[in-house]
Design a protein around this motif. Structure first.
Motif, PDB file in Angstrom:
ATOM      1  N   UNK A  54       0.838  -1.198   0.000  1.00 51.84           N
ATOM      2  CA  UNK A  54       0.000   0.000   0.000  1.00 51.84           C
ATOM      3  C   UNK A  54       0.876   1.253   0.000  1.00 51.84           C
ATOM      4  N   UNK A  55       1.958   1.259   0.797  1.00 53.17           N
ATOM      5  CA  UNK A  55       2.882   2.408   0.827  1.00 53.17           C
ATOM      6  C   UNK A  55       3.541   2.603  -0.536  1.00 53.17           C
ATOM      7  N   UNK A  56       3.962   1.492  -1.136  1.00 50.79           N
ATOM      8  CA  UNK A  56       4.632   1.577  -2.446  1.00 50.79           C
ATOM      9  C   UNK A  56       3.653   2.057  -3.511  1.00 50.79           C
ATOM     10  N   UNK A  57       2.403   1.555  -3.470  1.00 50.62           N
ATOM     11  CA  UNK A  57       1.393   2.005  -4.436  1.00 50.62           C
ATOM     12  C   UNK A  57       1.111   3.498  -4.264  1.00 50.62           C
ATOM     13  N   UNK A  58       1.004   3.909  -3.022  1.00 52.09           N
ATOM     14  CA  UNK A  58       0.762   5.344  -2.765  1.00 52.09           C
ATOM     15  C   UNK A  58       1.921   6.173  -3.318  1.00 52.09           C
ATOM     16  N   UNK A  59       3.146   5.740  -3.093  1.00 45.86           N
ATOM     17  CA  UNK A  59       4.317   6.456  -3.621  1.00 45.86           C
ATOM     18  C   UNK A  59       4.276   6.478  -5.147  1.00 45.86           C
ATOM     19  N   UNK A  60       3.897   5.350  -5.759  1.00 44.60           N
ATOM     20  CA  UNK A  60       3.807   5.295  -7.227  1.00 44.60           C
ATOM     21  C   UNK A  60       2.708   6.206  -7.761  1.00 44.60           C
ATOM     22  N   UNK A  61       1.578   6.293  -7.071  1.00 43.57           N
ATOM     23  CA  UNK A  61       0.492   7.191  -7.489  1.00 43.57           C
ATOM     24  C   UNK A  61       0.959   8.647  -7.434  1.00 43.57           C
ATOM     25  N   UNK A  62       1.645   8.970  -6.357  1.00 46.29           N
ATOM     26  CA  UNK A  62       2.172  10.345  -6.242  1.00 46.29           C
ATOM     27  C   UNK A  62       3.180  10.613  -7.345  1.00 46.29           C
ATOM     28  N   UNK A  63       4.023   9.619  -7.632  1.00 44.77           N
ATOM     29  CA  UNK A  63       5.006   9.770  -8.704  1.00 44.77           C
ATOM     30  C   UNK A  63       4.316   9.949 -10.059  1.00 44.77           C
ATOM     31  N   UNK A  64       3.219   9.214 -10.285  1.00 45.85           N
ATOM     32  CA  UNK A  64       2.457   9.372 -11.535  1.00 45.85           C
ATOM     33  C   UNK A  64       1.835  10.763 -11.608  1.00 45.85           C
ATOM     34  N   UNK A  65       1.361  11.293 -10.467  1.00 47.82           N
ATOM     35  CA  UNK A  65       0.839  12.663 -10.447  1.00 47.82           C
ATOM     36  C   UNK A  65       1.937  13.656 -10.819  1.00 47.82           C
ATOM     37  N   UNK A  66       3.147  13.411 -10.325  1.00 43.78           N
ATOM     38  CA  UNK A  66       4.277  14.291 -10.660  1.00 43.78           C
ATOM     39  C   UNK A  66       4.545  14.237 -12.163  1.00 43.78           C
ATOM     40  N   UNK A  67       4.521  13.045 -12.738  1.00 39.38           N
ATOM     41  CA  UNK A  67       4.765  12.901 -14.181  1.00 39.38           C
ATOM     42  C   UNK A  67       3.673  13.619 -14.974  1.00 39.38           C
ATOM     43  N   UNK A  68       2.409  13.462 -14.555  1.00 40.98           N
ATOM     44  CA  UNK A  68       1.300  14.147 -15.249  1.00 40.98           C
ATOM     45  C   UNK A  68       1.462  15.669 -15.152  1.00 40.98           C
ATOM     46  N   UNK A  69       1.843  16.123 -13.969  1.00 41.44           N
ATOM     47  CA  UNK A  69       2.060  17.569 -13.790  1.00 41.44           C
ATOM     48  C   UNK A  69       3.214  18.044 -14.669  1.00 41.44           C
ATOM     49  N   UNK A  70       4.288  17.234 -14.725  1.00 41.49           N
ATOM     50  CA  UNK A  70       5.424  17.592 -15.578  1.00 41.49           C
ATOM     51  C   UNK A  70       4.998  17.673 -17.043  1.00 41.49           C
ATOM     52  N   UNK A  71       4.201  16.724 -17.485  1.00 43.71           N
ATOM     53  CA  UNK A  71       3.719  16.759 -18.874  1.00 43.71           C
ATOM     54  C   UNK A  71       2.876  17.996 -19.134  1.00 43.71           C
ATOM     55  N   UNK A  72       2.034  18.347 -18.175  1.00 40.10           N
ATOM     56  CA  UNK A  72       1.215  19.552 -18.309  1.00 40.10           C
ATOM     57  C   UNK A  72       2.104  20.796 -18.352  1.00 40.10           C
ATOM     58  N   UNK A  73       3.125  20.810 -17.492  1.00 42.61           N
ATOM     59  CA  UNK A  73       4.054  21.957 -17.478  1.00 42.61           C
ATOM     60  C   UNK A  73       4.744  22.075 -18.831  1.00 42.61           C
ATOM     61  N   UNK A  74       5.175  20.948 -19.395  1.00 31.37           N
ATOM     62  CA  UNK A  74       5.836  20.994 -20.705  1.00 31.37           C
ATOM     63  C   UNK A  74       4.895  21.522 -21.781  1.00 31.37           C
ATOM     64  N   UNK A  75       3.647  21.096 -21.745  1.00 26.18           N
ATOM     65  CA  UNK A  75       2.670  21.587 -22.729  1.00 26.18           C
ATOM     66  C   UNK A  75       2.465  23.092 -22.581  1.00 26.18           C
ATOM     67  N   UNK A  76       2.308  23.525 -21.343  1.00 31.44           N
ATOM     68  CA  UNK A  76       2.083  24.959 -21.094  1.00 31.44           C
ATOM     69  C   UNK A  76       3.322  25.778 -21.448  1.00 31.44           C
ATOM     70  N   UNK A  77       4.503  25.226 -21.174  1.00 29.83           N
ATOM     71  CA  UNK A  77       5.739  25.925 -21.560  1.00 29.83           C
ATOM     72  C   UNK A  77       5.849  26.040 -23.075  1.00 29.83           C
ATOM     73  N   UNK A  78       5.427  24.987 -23.788  1.00 29.62           N
ATOM     74  CA  UNK A  78       5.442  25.042 -25.254  1.00 29.62           C
ATOM     75  C   UNK A  78       4.518  26.144 -25.738  1.00 29.62           C
ATOM     76  N   UNK A  79       3.336  26.235 -25.121  1.00 32.23           N
ATOM     77  CA  UNK A  79       2.403  27.307 -25.484  1.00 32.23           C
ATOM     78  C   UNK A  79       3.046  28.666 -25.225  1.00 32.23           C
ATOM     79  N   UNK A  80       3.692  28.795 -24.062  1.00 41.66           N
ATOM     80  CA  UNK A  80       4.342  30.062 -23.712  1.00 41.66           C
ATOM     81  C   UNK A  80       5.467  30.389 -24.694  1.00 41.66           C
ATOM     82  N   UNK A  81       6.274  29.397 -25.022  1.00 43.29           N
ATOM     83  CA  UNK A  81       7.369  29.626 -25.971  1.00 43.29           C
ATOM     84  C   UNK A  81       6.847  29.923 -27.365  1.00 43.29           C
ATOM     85  N   UNK A  82       5.766  29.246 -27.764  1.00 40.51           N
ATOM     86  CA  UNK A  82       5.156  29.549 -29.060  1.00 40.51           C
ATOM     87  C   UNK A  82       4.623  30.976 -29.075  1.00 40.51           C
ATOM     88  N   UNK A  83       4.031  31.364 -27.966  1.00 39.39           N
ATOM     89  CA  UNK A  83       3.532  32.734 -27.865  1.00 39.39           C
ATOM     90  C   UNK A  83       4.686  33.719 -27.960  1.00 39.39           C
TER      91      UNK A  83
END
Length: 173
Positions: free
Chosen positions: A67-96
């Motif tokens: 359960x602890x490892x799954x929770x850590x993995x879920x948090x890590x997946x949230x970090x990856x999703x946030x990173x992907x969103x940040x990259x998309x938003x940065x691309x928009x900003x750089x395109x702008x």
């Protein structure tokens, strides 16, 4: 009078429209930056949660459970999703940013071309003005020459008339 009011209205409209579009552009840029900063803050919080979950050992003898490892993995997946969103938003900003930079460069090139055209026209007009001044000076010299010839011709005619009158008056006597 009515036409001048119309021109004044149009010039103010375009001036305010241009200022408004620039304010909107910078506002959109600032909103995008704020969005990215919020995502980065969220990522930082999630990253701290991930480290806390790694330190959490709820199992027997202080070991991590599935359960602890799954929770850590879920948090890590949230970090990856946030990173992907940040990259998309940065691309928009750089395109702008690229779009704004391209607009600035095109306006700069347009202004340069316009200024070059003005300079070219000014030089052309200067050349024509110098040519016309030279022609005017030549015309003035020719006019003076013709005036001297006319004065000489009138003087010659008067001398001839005087001579003819004198010859006739001596013959008549």
């Amino acid at each position: 009078m009515n036409f001048s009011k119309y021109i004044l209205f149009l010039s103010l409209f375009f001036w305010f429209g241009n200022a408004f579009s620039q304010a909107t552009d910078s506002l959109a840029y600032q909103l995008q930056r704020t969005k990215i900063n919020n995502l980065l803050a969220k990522r930082s919080i999630t990253f701290n949660q991930y480290f806390q979950s790694l330190d959490r050992h709820t199992g027997i003898f202080g070991l991590q459970t599935k359960k602890d490892i799954r929770r850590s993995n879920e948090i890590l997946m949230d970090i990856v999703k946030t990173d992907n969103t940040v990259f998309k938003e940065l691309k928009i900003l750089l395109d702008y940013r690229t779009t704004v930079q391209t607009e600035v460069e095109s306006k700069s090139n347009e202004s340069e071309n316009r200024n070059y055209g003005f300079i070219k026209t000014i030089n052309l007009l200067r050349g024509q003005a110098q040519k016309l001044q030279a022609e005017a000076a030549e015309n003035n010299r020719q006019t003076e020459r013709y005036q001297y010839f006319l004065i000489a011709a009138v003087a010659l005619i008067m001398i001839l008339i005087f001579a003819i009158i004198r010859v006739k008056s001596t013959k008549a006597r």
